[in-house]
Design an enzyme around this catalytic site. Sequence first.
Site, short mmCIF file in Angstrom:
data_model
loop_
_atom_site.label_atom_id
_atom_site.label_comp_id
_atom_site.label_asym_id
_atom_site.label_seq_id
_atom_site.Cartn_x
_atom_site.Cartn_y
_atom_site.Cartn_z
N LYS A 1 0.83 -1.21 0.00
CA LYS A 1 0.00 0.00 0.00
C LYS A 1 0.86 1.25 0.00
O LYS A 1 0.62 2.19 -0.77
CB LYS A 1 -0.93 0.02 1.22
N ASP B 1 -6.44 1.06 1.54
CA ASP B 1 -6.30 1.02 2.99
C ASP B 1 -7.58 0.46 3.60
O ASP B 1 -8.50 0.04 2.89
CB ASP B 1 -5.96 2.41 3.55
#
Length: 222
Positions: free
Chosen positions: A126, A144
Amino acid sequence: MPEKNLLKAERVAYILEQLQSRYPNPPIPLDHKDPYTLLVAVLLSAQCTDERVNKVTPSLWELADNPFDMAQQSVEDIQAIIRPCGLSPQKSKAIKKLSEILVADYAGVVPEDMDALETLPGVGHKTAGVVMAQAFGVPAFPVDTHIHRLAQRWGLTNGKNVAQTEKDLKRLFPEACWNDLHLQIIYYGRDFCTARGCDGTVCPICTTCYPNRKKPKLVKKP
């Protein structure tokens, strides 16, 4: 007659239109001045709010705002500044070590390469995606916990894990809008579809996409 829940293609089109109209030019929430400071800020944001990171980083940049200077700092000095962000023992070690690697292997330049970024200490998929999208403008769709939650509420993924959610969102939305879209979803989630403020039956997008939804939408945590 009761309203019908929107089909997936209709949901995708409606969500895209809503997000682009509400957040036409979504700003990058983490304050930074170059790829390196963005990389460190994103690392700090793990399990921490962007607002808190933005309060901490000015002091960190005073200590060191480039990998050459940061590599010379002690872990203890870094940790003393970033403690409010949480997980400071691990984060401070990662910041120092990744700075040393950038100096030794990349002449102090953050690599514009997803795989290379993911090899750096403290940099997961991420974080690497955020840097690729926001520092280099390369299409990416960092997912997320907030995006993972909203994608389930909106029926865009089955929510097995963030990797599956990323794959599903990339398949549904045009690549040209990925970089803005991941920010737009985050901002919408903060403003209208929070973890406690909406359960899939409250916010404008949830109620428009699923007018017949009577029970809260249970989401799977990543």
